[in-house]
Design a protein around this motif. Structure first.
Motif, PDB file in Angstrom:
ATOM      1  N   CYS A 124       4.754  -1.319   2.712  1.00 43.96           N
ATOM      2  CA  CYS A 124       4.182   0.018   2.611  1.00 43.96           C
ATOM      3  C   CYS A 124       5.200   0.967   2.009  1.00 43.96           C
ATOM      4  O   CYS A 124       6.315   1.110   2.518  1.00 43.96           O
ATOM      5  CB  CYS A 124       3.742   0.519   3.993  1.00 43.96           C
ATOM      6  SG  CYS A 124       2.950   2.151   3.964  1.00 43.96           S
ATOM      7  N   ASN A 125       4.816   1.618   0.920  1.00 40.95           N
ATOM      8  CA  ASN A 125       5.660   2.613   0.254  1.00 40.95           C
ATOM      9  C   ASN A 125       5.299   3.991   0.792  1.00 40.95           C
ATOM     10  O   ASN A 125       4.277   4.562   0.423  1.00 40.95           O
ATOM     11  CB  ASN A 125       5.443   2.540  -1.262  1.00 40.95           C
ATOM     12  CG  ASN A 125       6.162   3.655  -1.996  1.00 40.95           C
ATOM     13  OD1 ASN A 125       6.970   4.386  -1.426  1.00 40.95           O
ATOM     14  ND2 ASN A 125       5.860   3.804  -3.286  1.00 40.95           N
ATOM     15  N   SER A 126       6.152   4.537   1.650  1.00 39.34           N
ATOM     16  CA  SER A 126       5.880   5.848   2.249  1.00 39.34           C
ATOM     17  C   SER A 126       6.306   7.004   1.355  1.00 39.34           C
ATOM     18  O   SER A 126       6.068   8.166   1.695  1.00 39.34           O
ATOM     19  CB  SER A 126       6.600   5.955   3.596  1.00 39.34           C
ATOM     20  OG  SER A 126       8.009   5.853   3.436  1.00 39.34           O
ATOM     21  N   PHE A 127       6.932   6.710   0.208  1.00 41.04           N
ATOM     22  CA  PHE A 127       7.349   7.769  -0.703  1.00 41.04           C
ATOM     23  C   PHE A 127       6.213   8.205  -1.633  1.00 41.04           C
ATOM     24  O   PHE A 127       6.303   9.246  -2.278  1.00 41.04           O
ATOM     25  CB  PHE A 127       8.539   7.309  -1.544  1.00 41.04           C
ATOM     26  CG  PHE A 127       9.719   6.870  -0.732  1.00 41.04           C
ATOM     27  CD1 PHE A 127      10.324   7.727   0.178  1.00 41.04           C
ATOM     28  CD2 PHE A 127      10.236   5.594  -0.863  1.00 41.04           C
ATOM     29  CE1 PHE A 127      11.421   7.320   0.932  1.00 41.04           C
ATOM     30  CE2 PHE A 127      11.330   5.173  -0.121  1.00 41.04           C
ATOM     31  CZ  PHE A 127      11.918   6.039   0.781  1.00 41.04           C
ATOM     32  N   SER A 128       5.166   7.397  -1.744  1.00 43.62           N
ATOM     33  CA  SER A 128       3.995   7.719  -2.562  1.00 43.62           C
ATOM     34  C   SER A 128       2.786   7.830  -1.643  1.00 43.62           C
ATOM     35  O   SER A 128       2.734   7.194  -0.589  1.00 43.62           O
ATOM     36  CB  SER A 128       3.751   6.640  -3.620  1.00 43.62           C
ATOM     37  OG  SER A 128       4.868   6.499  -4.473  1.00 43.62           O
ATOM     38  N   THR A 132       0.852  -1.171   0.000  1.00 43.70           N
ATOM     39  CA  THR A 132       0.000   0.000   0.000  1.00 43.70           C
ATOM     40  C   THR A 132       0.892   1.227   0.000  1.00 43.70           C
ATOM     41  O   THR A 132       2.129   1.121   0.007  1.00 43.70           O
ATOM     42  CB  THR A 132      -0.937   0.006   1.226  1.00 43.70           C
ATOM     43  OG1 THR A 132      -1.895   1.064   1.085  1.00 43.70           O
ATOM     44  CG2 THR A 132      -0.168   0.194   2.526  1.00 43.70           C
ATOM     45  N   VAL A 133       0.268   2.402  -0.023  1.00 45.76           N
ATOM     46  CA  VAL A 133       1.005   3.661   0.075  1.00 45.76           C
ATOM     47  C   VAL A 133       0.421   4.465   1.231  1.00 45.76           C
ATOM     48  O   VAL A 133      -0.659   4.154   1.746  1.00 45.76           O
ATOM     49  CB  VAL A 133       0.915   4.476  -1.233  1.00 45.76           C
ATOM     50  CG1 VAL A 133       1.579   3.738  -2.377  1.00 45.76           C
ATOM     51  CG2 VAL A 133      -0.541   4.818  -1.584  1.00 45.76           C
ATOM     52  N   THR A 134       1.111   5.494   1.629  1.00 43.97           N
ATOM     53  CA  THR A 134       0.622   6.367   2.683  1.00 43.97           C
ATOM     54  C   THR A 134      -0.695   7.006   2.246  1.00 43.97           C
ATOM     55  O   THR A 134      -0.820   7.473   1.108  1.00 43.97           O
ATOM     56  CB  THR A 134       1.655   7.459   2.993  1.00 43.97           C
ATOM     57  OG1 THR A 134       2.870   6.836   3.409  1.00 43.97           O
ATOM     58  CG2 THR A 134       1.167   8.382   4.082  1.00 43.97           C
ATOM     59  N   GLN A 135      -1.670   7.044   3.144  1.00 44.23           N
ATOM     60  CA  GLN A 135      -2.991   7.594   2.818  1.00 44.23           C
ATOM     61  C   GLN A 135      -3.414   8.629   3.853  1.00 44.23           C
ATOM     62  O   GLN A 135      -3.015   8.551   5.017  1.00 44.23           O
ATOM     63  CB  GLN A 135      -4.029   6.469   2.753  1.00 44.23           C
ATOM     64  CG  GLN A 135      -3.736   5.444   1.659  1.00 44.23           C
ATOM     65  CD  GLN A 135      -4.610   4.220   1.755  1.00 44.23           C
ATOM     66  OE1 GLN A 135      -5.789   4.293   2.080  1.00 44.23           O
ATOM     67  NE2 GLN A 135      -4.031   3.053   1.465  1.00 44.23           N
ATOM     68  N   SER A 136      -4.227   9.575   3.418  1.00 43.71           N
ATOM     69  CA  SER A 136      -4.703  10.619   4.322  1.00 43.71           C
ATOM     70  C   SER A 136      -6.116  11.040   3.942  1.00 43.71           C
ATOM     71  O   SER A 136      -6.577  10.804   2.821  1.00 43.71           O
ATOM     72  CB  SER A 136      -3.773  11.841   4.276  1.00 43.71           C
ATOM     73  OG  SER A 136      -3.792  12.427   2.974  1.00 43.71           O
ATOM     74  N   TYR A 137      -6.802  11.668   4.907  1.00 41.67           N
ATOM     75  CA  TYR A 137      -8.074  12.320   4.625  1.00 41.67           C
ATOM     76  C   TYR A 137      -7.800  13.639   3.909  1.00 41.67           C
ATOM     77  O   TYR A 137      -6.660  14.110   3.834  1.00 41.67           O
ATOM     78  CB  TYR A 137      -8.830  12.587   5.929  1.00 41.67           C
ATOM     79  CG  TYR A 137      -9.326  11.354   6.637  1.00 41.67           C
ATOM     80  CD1 TYR A 137     -10.492  10.722   6.226  1.00 41.67           C
ATOM     81  CD2 TYR A 137      -8.643  10.829   7.727  1.00 41.67           C
ATOM     82  CE1 TYR A 137     -10.958   9.594   6.876  1.00 41.67           C
ATOM     83  CE2 TYR A 137      -9.095   9.699   8.389  1.00 41.67           C
ATOM     84  CZ  TYR A 137     -10.259   9.083   7.957  1.00 41.67           C
ATOM     85  OH  TYR A 137     -10.712   7.959   8.601  1.00 41.67           O
ATOM     86  N   GLU A 138      -8.853  14.271   3.416  1.00 43.67           N
ATOM     87  CA  GLU A 138      -8.676  15.535   2.697  1.00 43.67           C
ATOM     88  C   GLU A 138      -8.116  16.640   3.577  1.00 43.67           C
ATOM     89  O   GLU A 138      -7.488  17.576   3.084  1.00 43.67           O
ATOM     90  CB  GLU A 138     -10.025  15.973   2.095  1.00 43.67           C
ATOM     91  CG  GLU A 138     -10.477  15.070   0.949  1.00 43.67           C
ATOM     92  CD  GLU A 138     -11.841  15.455   0.406  1.00 43.67           C
ATOM     93  OE1 GLU A 138     -11.891  16.089  -0.676  1.00 43.67           O
ATOM     94  OE2 GLU A 138     -12.855  15.131   1.056  1.00 43.67           O
TER      95      GLU A 138
END
Length: 389
Positions: free
Chosen positions: A335-339, A249-255
Motif C-alpha cells: 500500500c502506497n500511503s503517499f498517493s 493500492t493507494v490510500t482511498q477515501s469517500y468524498e
C-alpha cells in the motif's frame, strides 16, 4: 553495539559492492536501514535495486511480528540489484521456520534464488541466498497506463477521473484506456478504447481488465472502476514510494474525507464468503490479505503473466482470488500511503459490512479492538445506522 560475524560470513562483509544492513547497528561496510521508520515497511525509493548484499541479520525473523515477515522479506528482495545476495540470521519459532523462508524465496515471481551457504550457530540459522532478478528494468520506469471500465452512464465521474489525470503535469503523457462505449464529449482527454468480446449477461469483468492489460503500452497499470478520481500529488507520491512494486493500492477515501477500505483481508477461511477486514495499519499484512478491486495498481508485465481468473464474473470476489494468486507466488499486497484517490457517488453504507482491523488494539480503546464482541457490536451498530437513514 557491534555484532561479531561467524567466519563463513566475515568474508562477505569484506567484499566490494554496496551493502545494506536492515537494523540500527550496521557493519562498517554496510549502510544502515531501519524499515520500521517507514510506512508499509517500505525503504526510500532511491534504495531499491541498489545493493549487492542485503543483511537481514540484526533483525531476527523468528522474533518479528508474524504479520510483518512477508513485508520485510519482500522489501529485502527489492533492495537487491540485478544480482546479489541476502544474508539471513534467525531462530525458528512457532510463527517462523526455515522452510517458510525458503517457500517465499523459492516460489517468488521475478527472481531466481539459490542457497549459497547455510549453517547453524547454536539454535540460530544463518542462510545466504544468491538472487538474480529476471527483469529489473521493468521496476525502473515511470510511465503510466490508466484503464477504466465503464458503461458510459456515470458521465460526471468519468470527467472527474480524466481531468484528475491530465491536470497533473506527470499525467499529461499518461495513456488512458477505456473499456466501454466511445465518449466523444471527452476527446480532449486523448482517450484510447479497448474492444473486447464479452457476454454482458455474465458480466465478464475479468476479461475486460485482462484486455486492458494486453492493450497497455506503459509499464505501470492502474485499473479502476468508474467512480474514482486521482488526488493531487498522485504521481509525486509514487516518486516518493518508488516504482519497484508488483501489486499494490493507494490510500482511498469517500468524498467527505472518510476513509474507504482499500487494504483488506478476509477474516476467516480462504476463498469463502465471510467478513472482510479493513486493515487500517498498513505496516501489517494478514494471511488472507487482498486489495479492494475498485483500484488495482500493478506492473503491466506482471499482470500479463499473472492475470485475473476469467472464470470469475462480477461480484464473485475477483479481487480476493487475485490476492491469493499473487501471495501464492510471494508477491504480498502493498500500500502506497503517499498517493491517494477518492471514490465518488457512494457513501459509507457501501462498505458497511467491512469491519475495521486494528493491529494494536488496547483495552482503553474498545472501539479499536479486534474481539468478537467488538465486531458483533460494529455489525449491529451499522445495521441500525444505515437502516435509520
Amino acid at each position: 553495539m557491534s555484532i561479531e560475524l561467524p567466519a563463513p560470513l566475515a568474508s562477505i562483509a569484506q567484499e566490494s559492492g554496496p551493502q545494506v544492513w536492515l537494523g540500527t547497528s550496521p557493519l562498517p561496510s554496510a549502510k544502515s536501514l531501519d524499515l520500521w521508520l517507514y510506512p508499509n515497511l517500505r525503504a526510500p525509493a532511491d534504495q531499491h535495486g541498489m545493493y549487492r548484499t542485503v543483511w537481514v541479520y540484526e533483525i531476527n525473523l523468528g522474533q518479528v511480528d508474524a504479520r510483518q515477515v512477508d513485508l520485510v522479506v519482500d522489501e529485502a528482495c527489492r533492495l537487491v540489484g540485478q544480482q546479489g545476495r541476502m544474508v539471513f540470521r534467525f531462530r525458528e519459532s512457532k510463527q517462523f521456520s526455515i522452510f517458510q523462508l525458503k517457500h517465499f524465496l523459492g516460489r517468488r515471481y521475478g527472481i531466481q534464488a539459490r542457497v549459497q551457504n547455510e549453517f547453524r550457530v547454536g539454535k540460530e540459522w544463518c542462510v545466504v541466498v544468491e538472487v538474480e532478478r529476471t527483469d529489473l528494468k521493468r521496476y525502473q520506469h515511470r510511465g503510466w497506463t490508466f484503464g477504466i471500465l465503464t458503461q458510459g452512464v456515470r458521465v460526471e465521474n468519468l470527467q472527474a477521473f480524466f481531468e484528475s489525470i491530465r491536470s497533473q503535469p506527470e499525467g499529461e503523457d499518461a495513456e488512458i484506456l477505456v473499456c466501454g462505449p466511445k465518449l466523444p464529449q471527452f476527446e480532449r482527454y486523448r482517450l484510447n478504447y479497448v474492444e473486447v468480446d464479452v457476454r454482458e449477461d455474465l458480466a465478464e469483468i475479468c476479461r475486460k481488465k485482462n484486455a486492458i492489460a494486453r492493450a497497455a503500452t506503459q509499464p505501470n497499470l492502474c485499473l479502476v472502476h468508474d467512480r474514482y478520481r486521482l488526488e493531487p500529488g498522485f504521481f509525486a507520491g509514487f516518486d516518493k514510494y518508488g516504482y519497484d512494486f508488483d501489486y499494490l493500492t493507494v490510500t482511498q477515501s469517500y468524498e467527505n474525507g472518510e476513509h474507504f477500505p482499500d487494504y483488506c483481508a478476509l477474516s476467516q477461511h480462504e476463498l469463502t464468503w465471510n467478513t472482510s477486514l479493513d486493515c487500517l495499519d498498513i505496516n501489517y499484512l494478514l494471511p488472507r490479505q487482498y486489495i479492494n478491486g475498485g483500484v488495482t495498481i500493478l506492473k503491466t508485465a506482471t499482470f500479463r503473466d499473472l492475470p485475473l481468473n476469467e472464470l470469475i464474473f462480477w461480484n464473485q470476489a475477483e479481487d480476493v482470488e487475485l490476492g491469493k494468486a499473487y501471495r501464492d507466488v510471494s508477491l504480498p499486497p502493498r500500500c502506497n500511503s503517499f498517493s491517494s484517490m477518492v471514490t465518488m457517488g457512494i457513501d459509507a453504507a457501501y462498505t458497511r459490512k467491512i469491519l475495521p482491523y486494528y493491529a494494536q488494539p488496547t483495552l482503553g480503546r474498545f472501539w479499536c479492538g479486534n474481539s468478537w464482541v467488538h465486531r458483533t457490536a460494529t455489525k449491529w451498530y451499522r445495521r441500525w445506522k444505515f437502516k435509520k437513514k
